[in-house]
Design a protein around this motif. Structure first.
Motif, mmCIF file in Angstrom:
data_model
loop_
_atom_site.group_PDB
_atom_site.id
_atom_site.type_symbol
_atom_site.label_atom_id
_atom_site.label_comp_id
_atom_site.label_asym_id
_atom_site.label_seq_id
_atom_site.Cartn_x
_atom_site.Cartn_y
_atom_site.Cartn_z
ATOM 1 N N THR A 1 33.482 8.878 21.810
ATOM 2 C CA THR A 1 32.446 7.893 21.512
ATOM 3 C C THR A 1 31.077 8.511 21.798
ATOM 4 O OG1 THR A 1 32.380 6.978 23.757
ATOM 5 C CG2 THR A 1 34.009 6.052 22.229
ATOM 6 N N PRO A 2 30.013 7.994 21.183
ATOM 7 C CA PRO A 2 28.669 8.493 21.500
ATOM 8 C C PRO A 2 28.326 8.406 22.984
ATOM 9 C CG PRO A 2 28.613 7.183 19.502
ATOM 10 C CD PRO A 2 29.998 7.039 20.064
ATOM 11 N N GLU A 3 28.800 7.353 23.654
ATOM 12 C CA GLU A 3 28.511 7.213 25.084
ATOM 13 C C GLU A 3 29.151 8.339 25.883
ATOM 14 O OE1 GLU A 3 28.519 3.589 28.276
ATOM 15 O OE2 GLU A 3 30.435 4.037 27.305
ATOM 16 N N GLU A 4 30.379 8.716 25.541
ATOM 17 C CA GLU A 4 31.068 9.793 26.251
ATOM 18 C C GLU A 4 30.329 11.112 26.084
ATOM 19 O OE1 GLU A 4 35.727 8.256 26.060
ATOM 20 O OE2 GLU A 4 34.908 9.498 24.456
ATOM 21 N N VAL A 5 29.816 11.364 24.875
ATOM 22 C CA VAL A 5 29.078 12.608 24.640
ATOM 23 C C VAL A 5 27.741 12.574 25.356
ATOM 24 C CG1 VAL A 5 28.039 14.083 22.876
ATOM 25 C CG2 VAL A 5 30.216 12.935 22.419
ATOM 26 N N LEU A 6 27.054 11.429 25.313
ATOM 27 C CA LEU A 6 25.743 11.305 25.946
ATOM 28 C C LEU A 6 25.836 11.536 27.451
ATOM 29 C CD1 LEU A 6 22.718 10.383 25.237
ATOM 30 C CD2 LEU A 6 23.396 8.214 26.267
ATOM 31 N N LYS A 7 26.886 10.988 28.063
ATOM 32 C CA LYS A 7 27.033 11.079 29.521
ATOM 33 C C LYS A 7 27.874 12.276 29.950
ATOM 34 C CE LYS A 7 26.487 6.101 30.269
ATOM 35 N NZ LYS A 7 27.089 4.874 30.831
ATOM 36 N N GLY A 8 28.365 13.076 28.980
ATOM 37 C CA GLY A 8 29.155 14.258 29.322
ATOM 38 C C GLY A 8 30.536 13.937 29.808
ATOM 39 N N ILE A 9 31.082 12.763 29.371
ATOM 40 C CA ILE A 9 32.425 12.366 29.789
ATOM 41 C C ILE A 9 33.449 12.956 28.816
ATOM 42 C CG2 ILE A 9 33.973 10.414 30.212
ATOM 43 C CD1 ILE A 9 31.462 8.702 30.687
ATOM 44 N N LYS A 10 34.446 13.612 29.317
ATOM 45 C CA LYS A 10 35.492 14.178 28.486
ATOM 46 C C LYS A 10 36.534 13.114 28.161
ATOM 47 C CE LYS A 10 35.073 18.986 29.985
ATOM 48 N NZ LYS A 10 35.795 20.175 30.522
ATOM 49 N N SER A 11 36.824 12.986 26.866
ATOM 50 C CA SER A 11 37.807 12.004 26.433
ATOM 51 C C SER A 11 39.212 12.449 26.830
ATOM 52 C CB SER A 11 37.736 11.807 24.914
ATOM 53 O OG SER A 11 38.793 10.987 24.461
ATOM 54 N N SER A 12 40.084 11.484 27.082
ATOM 55 C CA SER A 12 41.475 11.801 27.436
ATOM 56 C C SER A 12 42.212 12.445 26.281
ATOM 57 C CB SER A 12 42.195 10.522 27.869
ATOM 58 O OG SER A 12 42.184 9.555 26.822
ATOM 59 N N GLN A 13 41.713 12.250 25.043
ATOM 60 C CA GLN A 13 42.342 12.838 23.875
ATOM 61 C C GLN A 13 41.836 14.248 23.614
ATOM 62 O OE1 GLN A 13 41.839 10.259 20.514
ATOM 63 N NE2 GLN A 13 42.924 8.542 21.471
ATOM 64 N N THR A 14 40.742 14.639 24.284
ATOM 65 C CA THR A 14 40.169 15.952 24.053
ATOM 66 C C THR A 14 40.823 16.976 24.955
ATOM 67 O OG1 THR A 14 38.056 14.941 23.526
ATOM 68 C CG2 THR A 14 38.016 17.273 23.989
#
Length: 377
Positions: free
Chosen positions: A363-376
């Protein structure tokens, strides 16, 4: 032959109309029809109100004495005559738009409208012109054209006419061209740039060509789009971070003013780290000194799309496609309040819960905050 009587408006009436506009509930078309006013006149009243509103709170500001009203009125009339000398302000008038020149005229003055029109270089027909409010048929066609443009931005008015005909709407190509002009859309194709910037408005170079965007808050971009309503239309402005696709700030309005755009920009700058580059198109709201000064004061580099090159701002165009097909066209909002509430929910979904393939399904929020997705991985 008896001439048409001039309408005179009290300050109370103007204030009532402006407050209706500021509520952002109804479109400008609805308000102008309700009060039988020119939309440009309403926009001018709104601009004058916002410019003078701060004076109410100035220190030492006191109500004007009733006894001084005749003397003050005479003084203002004398000052107005001096200001109307063509040699004194001709250059400033030449830089004004027709709507701004029209706002200078006042039927309540002793000077005739004919003379005032001559002073500001405005045809009397433009002053007296009363625009026809968009019909339900026009609003339907404008929505269809807007939908088709999102699918085929390379179509000119003739191909748009064919597309409408295949959908069962036989419309003259001149009408299609007029409605596309109202929407502010035109076919995307390479062409010679013969346009010139407005007097006093600087056009900045396009800085994104060949630039590799590798981090958040490196580049922000903005644009304004038309939003169809049940009666008339509204405007939507959004600012996004190009790396994360995150919508940083947005707003809807029934008029398209530079002050409104500045407010959206200041909200974004006050909520997030400032960008290195800010990209816009060459719309008059974005080239105005009011808007560019906000960026220059923060030492932010300004980038502007080439004239007629919508692909220069392709990421914002993709946002418009998403928000219209996933929300606006499905909901058919009835007024500005419904639209704002609906968009508030949609942009929360878009930023925080909508996965983007180009972001590796984050999601854009995950990229903005540098959060790694569980699917990545």
């Amino acid at each position: 032959m008896k001439g048409k009587s001039k309408r005179k408006f009290t300050s109370e009436f103007k204030l009532k109309v402006v407050l209706e506009v500021l509520k952002e509930k109804d479109t400008l078309a609805v308000i102008s029809k309700r009060h039988e006013l020119h939309p440009n006149q309403i926009s001018d009243w709104k601009r004058q109100f916002l410019q003078g509103a701060a004076s109410v709170f100035e220190a030492g500001c006191k109500p004007t004495s009733t006894n001084a009203e005749p003397e003050t009125a005479l003084l203002y009339e004398q000052i107005g005559r001096l200001q109307m000398e063509p040699d004194f302000f001709q250059k400033k008038v030449d830089a004004m738009s027709l709507s701004q020149r029209r706002s200078l005229l006042d039927a309540a003055l002793s000077t005739s409208i004919r003379q005032q029109c001559q002073w500001v270089g405005l045809p009397r027909s433009t002053y007296y012109y009363q625009p026809v409010v968009a019909t339900s048929d026009d609003l339907l066609l404008m929505r269809l054209l807007d939908e088709q443009y999102l699918l085929t931005p390379q179509y000119g008015y003739r191909k748009m006419q064919v597309a409408l005909a295949k959908a069962g709407y036989c419309v003259n190509h001149k009408r299609v061209r007029r409605l596309m002009q109202i929407l502010g859309i035109e076919a995307i194709y390479p062409k010679i740039n013969t346009s010139k910037p407005a007097i006093g408005h600087r056009i900045y170079p396009y800085l994104l060509r060949g630039l590799v965007i590798v981090r958040v808050h490196q580049v922000w971009a903005t644009d304004i789009t038309y939003v169809p309503m049940a009666t008339g239309y509204m405007y939507l402005m959004a600012i996004i971070d190009l790396y994360s696709r995150y919508v940083l700030s947005w707003s809807v309005s029934n008029t398209m003013e530079a002050d409104w755009c500045c407010g959206v920009l200041r909200k974004a700058l006050g909520s997030y780290p400032q960008p290195e580059i800010f990209n816009t198109d060459q719309g008059s709201q974005f080239t105005s000194d009011d808007f560019t000064s906000v960026l220059l004061d923060q030492n932010i580099r300004i980038s502007m799309d080439g004239k007629g090159r919508a692909l220069d701002n392709i990421f914002v165009e993709r946002l418009w496609r998403s928000v219209k097909y996933e929300d606006i066209y499905l909901k058919a909002y009835q007024d500005g309040w419904q639209l704002e509430a609906g968009l508030q929910a949609y942009f929360e979904f878009y930023n925080c819960r909508r996965f983007h393939q180009s972001l590796n399904y984050r999601t854009p929020e995950e990229v903005l905050k540098g959060i790694k997705s569980s699917q990545t991985k």
